[in-house]
Motif scaffolding. Structure first.
Motif, PDB file in Angstrom:
ATOM      1  N   ARG A 534     138.241  58.690   9.664  1.00  0.00           N
ATOM      2  CA  ARG A 534     138.920  59.079   8.549  1.00  0.00           C
ATOM      3  C   ARG A 534     139.210  60.365   8.547  1.00  0.00           C
ATOM      4  O   ARG A 534     138.185  61.264   8.505  1.00  0.00           O
ATOM      5  CB  ARG A 534     137.757  58.581   7.377  1.00  0.00           C
ATOM      6  CG  ARG A 534     138.493  59.180   5.780  1.00  0.00           C
ATOM      7  CD  ARG A 534     139.513  58.196   5.395  1.00  0.00           C
ATOM      8  NE  ARG A 534     139.958  58.661   4.151  1.00  0.00           N
ATOM      9  CZ  ARG A 534     140.956  57.920   3.581  1.00  0.00           C
ATOM     10  NH1 ARG A 534     141.417  56.647   4.030  1.00  0.00           N
ATOM     11  NH2 ARG A 534     141.280  58.034   2.133  1.00  0.00           N
ATOM     12  N   GLN A 538     144.408  62.069   5.315  1.00  0.00           N
ATOM     13  CA  GLN A 538     144.267  60.648   4.729  1.00  0.00           C
ATOM     14  C   GLN A 538     143.965  60.787   3.072  1.00  0.00           C
ATOM     15  O   GLN A 538     144.292  60.024   2.313  1.00  0.00           O
ATOM     16  CB  GLN A 538     143.633  59.664   5.312  1.00  0.00           C
ATOM     17  CG  GLN A 538     144.216  59.362   6.802  1.00  0.00           C
ATOM     18  CD  GLN A 538     143.304  58.140   7.428  1.00  0.00           C
ATOM     19  OE1 GLN A 538     142.271  58.869   7.740  1.00  0.00           O
ATOM     20  NE2 GLN A 538     143.713  57.149   7.590  1.00  0.00           N
ATOM     21  N   ASP A 539     143.224  61.819   2.999  1.00  0.00           N
ATOM     22  CA  ASP A 539     142.685  62.145   1.664  1.00  0.00           C
ATOM     23  C   ASP A 539     143.618  63.241   0.807  1.00  0.00           C
ATOM     24  O   ASP A 539     143.176  63.437  -0.475  1.00  0.00           O
ATOM     25  CB  ASP A 539     141.181  62.642   1.753  1.00  0.00           C
ATOM     26  CG  ASP A 539     140.449  62.316   0.367  1.00  0.00           C
ATOM     27  OD1 ASP A 539     140.895  61.441  -0.387  1.00  0.00           O
ATOM     28  OD2 ASP A 539     139.448  62.956   0.085  1.00  0.00           O
TER      29      ASP A 539
END
Length: 722
Positions: A534, A538-539
């Motif tokens: 992750r 992406q955040d």
């Protein structure tokens, strides 16, 4: 830097207190078990306490009790299952990754839950190194003693937590004051030397993030379970610290202008010395709080700011307009510095009244406290492939499976091969950046710890000295677990090797084995960090949306027509500080990621810098507005701020803005006829000047926000180079 105050800050911190409490409890239960039933009972009781102590962190008693009991019974279940599977390799290969997956899922409850997750992983991994239980009776008795050790440690930790509750709040506040002092020292250095703007404000963002972290931690401790007058005083000091941080931000707004216009003059020297004096006063107060003694620091020199004003008034420049701007900015800064002095004096006065006095009146503080919920229904929401927590749990389970296969294949006769899995457990984190930092800390810390232990083993320590070394190693391992994991890794290596020396005799060969296992485990952890990753970019959209919303709310709270609801303003300020801290943390973690996975790096740095500058201008505006309230009617103030408010909300992305508005009118001396009398025709009005600067920064933040959103879709190299 004098090492004595620095060491004192470590020894009297709440982290060292926590480490001391944990080490004392584990050692006491181990000695109790040895006295009652010999070494086997000592190991079981001590292991139960050691496993649970990782979850012993400051918190309200109800939360602390849940965490310790969850850790006790969850770890006992892992202990039972793994010990029963020892001697059955295929069962171990199935069970260990499943338990690792479950421990990884526990982290869905937030940052505090990582300690619970590690307790489960720790007992799962170290149990692989114990001999098989000869019969069911021995297995159940061992698990019962493990649970007893955990429950006794829980009772001990809760009792001491209750006793030390007020002291812990005091220590947390001292950390806040130290962080505020460090920020003020940066501000003083900014006047003393030239540095690139990006470098300067980048350093400021780091220090501001440290203040935000300290404030968040203090809020969660200080604003809960306040029953004593001293608790109310700590609460009052926390609220005053929040006001002080806002004033410090306001003092940063015109630093670059002042430095450019007054370079080479006594003005900057006076500003530097005066700001440093304030920082020293905060540090002295923090140290007094850590020692629980009176603050002996002298009052701040009230004349130092007047000297700077006098020095500026004697200067002449060819460009009188720029000098007028600088003098106006200096006057605003000096007023803010006087506000800071007043807040520092208030903090000193509040601390001096800690031994008695009436309970201060306080606002409703519930909105300021983080929500700590351990709801099992949240698990269902994360049982999906797109969940970062689910992917982390799968990654952790697979890494443990691979580590177990490697350990059993390469070290068939090695009783401590579980060190490979333990290294994986402590390194792998949901974020790649944190994982990478942990990897470096683990490798270096283990190397130093093994070298130190090799020296200790050559000394042939007796039992009392060995126990003392174990006690100190556990104390330091717990002390730095959240602040500097490198020291924790070093102390953990000393602890494990000395414990093996106590239980197994001469174990010098284990020093080399520890290094080899750590290297193997770190390699596997690094490799699996690329499995189902992750990445931070992406955040970014979610964090960006939260930050822009927080900036809009804060701007609206400062620029509203009538400032009446202080509680709503404080909530808006808290949310902005939290959002800025989250974005700064994301940016820092992205710097640890592979270059190809870094997106919009340069624009994110600029966004953080200008978001802090916008917050600083708004904080300064709040101070200026409070002064003008006594001279201007509400209608006049509304006439001044309404155009800027509409512009700022539009630039910060308020979708509900009814119409597009133009940039507020350029700087002028008298925006409302008859309402403000400028000192001179060339001197801009400070309030109007601040409104224009707010508009400029809001426009910059809005533009950078759009560029960040654009660059997130570009290849990793794009937009990342300076």
């Amino acid at each position: 830097m004098n090492p004595i105050p620095l060491l004192s800050r470590v020894v009297f911190s709440r982290y060292f207190t926590s480490g001391l409490v944990s080490a004392t409890g584990v050692l006491a239960l181990g000695l109790l078990g040895y006295a009652a039933g010999g070494m086997q009972m000592a190991v079981l009781l001590g292991t139960g306490a050691l496993t649970i102590c990782f979850a012993d962190n400051p918190a309200p008693m109800r939360v602390k009790a849940f965490e310790l009991l969850f850790s006790t019974f969850g770890s006992a279940l892992c202990f039972l299952l793994v010990w029963a599977s020892v001697g059955h390799p295929w069962v171990e290969l199935l069970l260990v990754p499943l338990l690792g997956f479950g421990a990884g899922l526990v982290s869905l409850w937030g940052k505090r839950a990582l300690a619970l997750s590690f307790s489960l992983l720790f007992i799962t991994v170290i149990t692989l190194g114990v001999p098989p239980a000869p019969n069911l009776h021995t297995l159940l008795l061992g698990v019962a003693l493990f649970v007893l050790g955990g429950l006794l440690f829980t009772a001990y930790a809760l009792a001491l937590g209750r006793i030390l509750q007020s002291r812990t709040k005091q220590q947390a506040l001292a950390e806040v004051l130290d962080a505020l002092a460090a920020y003020m020292r940066w501000q003083s250095q900014f006047y003393a030397r030239q540095m690139a703007e990006d470098e300067a404000y980048g350093r400021a963002a780091v220090l501001q993030g440290a203040v935000n972290d300290a404030l968040q931690s203090a809020r969660d401790l200080v604003l809960r379970e306040g029953r004593k007058p001293s608790d109310a005083l700590w609460t009052r000091m926390l609220l005053e610290s929040l006001d002080l941080f806002e004033a410090q931000l306001a003092a940063q707004t015109d630093s670059a202008l002042l430095r450019s216009q007054f370079e080479g003059t006594e003005v900057l020297d006076t500003l530097q010395a005066g700001t440093l004096q304030t920082a020293d006063a905060l540090s002295a107060l923090a140290l007094a709080m850590l020692h629980s003694r009176r603050n002996e620091a002298r009052p701040l020199d009230a004349t130092r700011w007047a000297r700077a004003e006098q020095q500026a008034s004697t200067l002449t420049r060819s460009n009188t307009a720029e000098l007028a701007h600088a003098r106006s900015a200096l006057a605003s800064l000096l007023n803010t510095q006087r506000e800071i002095d007043a807040l520092v004096a208030t903090l000193q006065t509040t601390y001096a009244a800690r031994d008695g006095g009436a309970l201060p009146s306080l606002p409703d503080l519930r909105p300021f406290v983080s929500t700590w919920r351990y709801d099992p229904r949240q698990i269902r929401a994360h049982l999906r492939w797109g969940s970062p927590i689910f992917r982390h749990a799968v990654r952790l389970g697979l890494a443990l499976l691979c580590g177990l296969v490697v350990a059993r294949s390469l070290f068939v006769h090695q009783a401590h091969d579980y060190w490979i899995l333990l290294t994986i457990a402590v390194i792998l984190r949901p974020n790649y950046g944190v994982t990478r930092q942990r990897l470096k800390d683990r490798l270096l810390g283990t190397l130093l710890g093994c070298l130190f232990t090799a020296v200790l083993l050559d000394l042939h320590l007796g039992l009392p000295a060995l126990l003392a070394a174990l006690f100190l190693a556990l104390t330091f391992a717990r002390t730095f677990v959240t602040t500097n994991y490198r020291f924790t890794a070093m102390a953990a290596s000393v602890l494990s090797l000395l414990l093996a020396r106590l239980l197994e005799g001469d174990v010098r060969f284990l020093v080399d084995q520890r290094l080899i296992d750590t290297f193997i485990g770190a390699t596997l952890a690094w490799g699996f960090s690329y499995v189902l990753p992750r990445w931070e970019y992406q955040d970014v959209p979610r964090q960006l949306s939260s930050l822009m919303q927080a900036q809009r709310d804060y701007a609206l709270a400062v620029l509203e027509a009538q400032q009446q609801d202080e509680g709503a303003f404080r909530i808006a300020r808290k949310r902005l500080f939290d959002a800025l801290a989250s974005m700064t943390g994301l940016y820092s973690r992205m710097l640890e990621e592979p270059v190809a996975k870094r997106r919009a790096l340069r624009e994110l740095a600029r966004l953080i810098t200008h978001s802090y500058l916008l917050a600083a201008h708004l904080a300064s505006m709040r101070v200026l507005r409070a002064r003008r309230t006594r001279r201007l009617s509400p209608e006049a103030i509304e006439t001044l701020i309404a155009p800027t408010r509409a512009w700022v909300l539009q630039q910060l992305g308020l979708k509900a803005a009814p119409t597009l508005v133009a940039m507020p009118v350029p700087l002028r001396a008298n925006p409302v006829p008859g309402s403000i009398t400028p000192e001179a025709d060339t001197t801009p009005d400070p309030l109007l000047r601040r409104l224009n600067l707010i508009g400029v920064e809001a426009a910059l933040v809005g533009q950078i926000d759009q560029r960040v959103a654009r660059d997130l879709h570009l290849p990793g190299e794009a937009g990342n180079s300076d």
